[in-house]
Design a protein around this motif. Structure first.
Motif, PDB file in Angstrom:
ATOM      1  N   ALA A   1      32.247  28.812  39.838  1.00 38.34           N
ATOM      2  CA  ALA A   1      33.491  29.559  40.069  1.00 38.34           C
ATOM      3  C   ALA A   1      33.713  30.553  38.930  1.00 38.34           C
ATOM      4  O   ALA A   1      33.368  30.294  37.781  1.00 38.34           O
ATOM      5  CB  ALA A   1      34.661  28.610  40.171  1.00 38.34           C
ATOM      6  N   GLN A   2      34.310  31.676  39.263  1.00 40.14           N
ATOM      7  CA  GLN A   2      34.580  32.707  38.271  1.00 40.14           C
ATOM      8  C   GLN A   2      36.052  32.680  37.880  1.00 40.14           C
ATOM      9  O   GLN A   2      36.751  33.688  37.959  1.00 40.14           O
ATOM     10  CB  GLN A   2      34.181  34.071  38.817  1.00 40.14           C
ATOM     11  CG  GLN A   2      32.706  34.188  39.100  1.00 40.14           C
ATOM     12  CD  GLN A   2      32.350  35.547  39.639  1.00 40.14           C
ATOM     13  OE1 GLN A   2      33.211  36.373  39.898  1.00 40.14           O
ATOM     14  NE2 GLN A   2      31.080  35.781  39.810  1.00 40.14           N
ATOM     15  N   THR A   3      36.515  31.553  37.449  1.00 43.06           N
ATOM     16  CA  THR A   3      37.930  31.419  37.121  1.00 43.06           C
ATOM     17  C   THR A   3      38.318  32.201  35.879  1.00 43.06           C
ATOM     18  O   THR A   3      39.462  32.622  35.757  1.00 43.06           O
ATOM     19  CB  THR A   3      38.305  29.942  36.925  1.00 43.06           C
ATOM     20  OG1 THR A   3      37.466  29.368  35.925  1.00 43.06           O
ATOM     21  CG2 THR A   3      38.140  29.164  38.219  1.00 43.06           C
ATOM     22  N   LYS A   4      37.381  32.407  34.953  1.00 41.81           N
ATOM     23  CA  LYS A   4      37.695  33.173  33.743  1.00 41.81           C
ATOM     24  C   LYS A   4      38.081  34.607  34.101  1.00 41.81           C
ATOM     25  O   LYS A   4      39.066  35.139  33.578  1.00 41.81           O
ATOM     26  CB  LYS A   4      36.505  33.176  32.794  1.00 41.81           C
ATOM     27  CG  LYS A   4      36.772  33.894  31.487  1.00 41.81           C
ATOM     28  CD  LYS A   4      35.523  33.953  30.635  1.00 41.81           C
ATOM     29  CE  LYS A   4      35.605  32.851  29.619  1.00 41.81           C
ATOM     30  NZ  LYS A   4      34.526  32.949  28.620  1.00 41.81           N
TER      31      LYS A   4
ATOM     32  N   THR B   1      42.259  38.784  34.881  1.00 43.51           N
ATOM     33  CA  THR B   1      42.941  39.744  35.737  1.00 43.51           C
ATOM     34  C   THR B   1      44.424  39.396  35.859  1.00 43.51           C
ATOM     35  O   THR B   1      45.280  40.277  35.775  1.00 43.51           O
ATOM     36  CB  THR B   1      42.286  39.767  37.134  1.00 43.51           C
ATOM     37  OG1 THR B   1      40.909  40.104  36.985  1.00 43.51           O
ATOM     38  CG2 THR B   1      42.968  40.746  38.056  1.00 43.51           C
ATOM     39  N   PHE B   2      44.716  38.120  36.031  1.00 41.55           N
ATOM     40  CA  PHE B   2      46.104  37.670  36.118  1.00 41.55           C
ATOM     41  C   PHE B   2      46.869  38.001  34.839  1.00 41.55           C
ATOM     42  O   PHE B   2      47.998  38.507  34.891  1.00 41.55           O
ATOM     43  CB  PHE B   2      46.137  36.159  36.390  1.00 41.55           C
ATOM     44  CG  PHE B   2      47.513  35.574  36.384  1.00 41.55           C
ATOM     45  CD1 PHE B   2      48.376  35.796  37.441  1.00 41.55           C
ATOM     46  CD2 PHE B   2      47.947  34.800  35.314  1.00 41.55           C
ATOM     47  CE1 PHE B   2      49.650  35.258  37.435  1.00 41.55           C
ATOM     48  CE2 PHE B   2      49.212  34.259  35.301  1.00 41.55           C
ATOM     49  CZ  PHE B   2      50.065  34.481  36.360  1.00 41.55           C
ATOM     50  N   ALA B   3      46.268  37.740  33.679  1.00 38.23           N
ATOM     51  CA  ALA B   3      46.932  38.004  32.407  1.00 38.23           C
ATOM     52  C   ALA B   3      47.186  39.496  32.202  1.00 38.23           C
ATOM     53  O   ALA B   3      48.255  39.894  31.716  1.00 38.23           O
ATOM     54  CB  ALA B   3      46.098  37.444  31.263  1.00 38.23           C
TER      55      ALA B   3
ATOM     56  N   LEU C   1      51.068  43.946  32.020  1.00 36.86           N
ATOM     57  CA  LEU C   1      51.540  45.276  32.429  1.00 36.86           C
ATOM     58  C   LEU C   1      52.886  45.201  33.139  1.00 36.86           C
ATOM     59  O   LEU C   1      53.772  46.033  32.904  1.00 36.86           O
ATOM     60  CB  LEU C   1      50.503  45.952  33.324  1.00 36.86           C
ATOM     61  CG  LEU C   1      49.286  46.528  32.624  1.00 36.86           C
ATOM     62  CD1 LEU C   1      48.260  47.007  33.638  1.00 36.86           C
ATOM     63  CD2 LEU C   1      49.689  47.664  31.715  1.00 36.86           C
ATOM     64  N   THR C   2      53.056  44.195  33.988  1.00 34.45           N
ATOM     65  CA  THR C   2      54.323  44.054  34.703  1.00 34.45           C
ATOM     66  C   THR C   2      55.459  43.715  33.751  1.00 34.45           C
ATOM     67  O   THR C   2      56.571  44.250  33.882  1.00 34.45           O
ATOM     68  CB  THR C   2      54.201  42.966  35.786  1.00 34.45           C
ATOM     69  OG1 THR C   2      53.112  43.302  36.647  1.00 34.45           O
ATOM     70  CG2 THR C   2      55.465  42.862  36.611  1.00 34.45           C
TER      71      THR C   2
ATOM     72  N   PHE D   1      40.509  44.538  42.761  1.00 32.92           N
ATOM     73  CA  PHE D   1      40.618  43.921  44.074  1.00 32.92           C
ATOM     74  C   PHE D   1      39.916  44.707  45.174  1.00 32.92           C
ATOM     75  O   PHE D   1      39.575  44.136  46.205  1.00 32.92           O
ATOM     76  CB  PHE D   1      42.091  43.688  44.434  1.00 32.92           C
ATOM     77  CG  PHE D   1      42.748  42.712  43.522  1.00 32.92           C
ATOM     78  CD1 PHE D   1      42.330  41.407  43.460  1.00 32.92           C
ATOM     79  CD2 PHE D   1      43.793  43.108  42.704  1.00 32.92           C
ATOM     80  CE1 PHE D   1      42.934  40.498  42.623  1.00 32.92           C
ATOM     81  CE2 PHE D   1      44.406  42.211  41.859  1.00 32.92           C
ATOM     82  CZ  PHE D   1      43.978  40.909  41.810  1.00 32.92           C
ATOM     83  N   MET D   2      39.741  45.989  44.969  1.00 33.53           N
ATOM     84  CA  MET D   2      38.998  46.778  45.949  1.00 33.53           C
ATOM     85  C   MET D   2      37.567  47.028  45.479  1.00 33.53           C
ATOM     86  O   MET D   2      36.832  47.797  46.088  1.00 33.53           O
ATOM     87  CB  MET D   2      39.730  48.081  46.230  1.00 33.53           C
ATOM     88  CG  MET D   2      41.122  47.856  46.776  1.00 33.53           C
ATOM     89  SD  MET D   2      42.018  49.361  47.032  1.00 33.53           S
ATOM     90  CE  MET D   2      41.462  49.754  48.671  1.00 33.53           C
TER      91      MET D   2
END
Length: 113
Positions: free
Chosen positions: A18-21, A26-28, A33-34, A69-70
């Protein structure tokens, strides 16, 4: 014709790791930014500088979302430029239309006053 894939479950008998890192990175980045956008939106006085900073951060976030994501960052450079150049022209068109629209509005309201 047979095709060979390095991470194919049926060929190797192993489940790909799995590529959880990458997902958490990406989440961080998107959370960071948000949160910056929220800080500038709620704690900075309303001004042109705040709006410009907010728009720039939103554009950076949009480019990152498109890249991740794209899967645009994994494509060839010609495809990336074929997406970025029209986008830059659309942004330029929006700036030009907004500035011309405000000039036209001011000239019409001054003409009738």
């Amino acid at each position: 014709m047979a095709t060979h894939h390095d991470n194919d479950f049926h060929q190797t008998g192993e489940i790909p790791k799995a590529q959880t890192k990458a997902i958490w990175r990406t989440f961080a980045i998107l959370v960071g930014l948000t949160s910056l956008e929220f800080i500038f939106a709620f704690f900075m006085e309303a001004s042109t500088a705040r709006n410009a900073i907010f728009i720039i951060l939103t554009i950076f976030k949009a480019f990152y979302i498109v890249a991740e994501f794209m899967h645009l960052k994994h494509e060839v450079k010609a495809l990336i430029w074929s997406v970025l150049i029209p986008m830059a022209l659309i942004v330029w068109l929006m700036v030009a239309l907004i500035s011309e629209g405000s000039y036209y509005f001011e000239s019409v309201t001054n003409y009738f006053n």
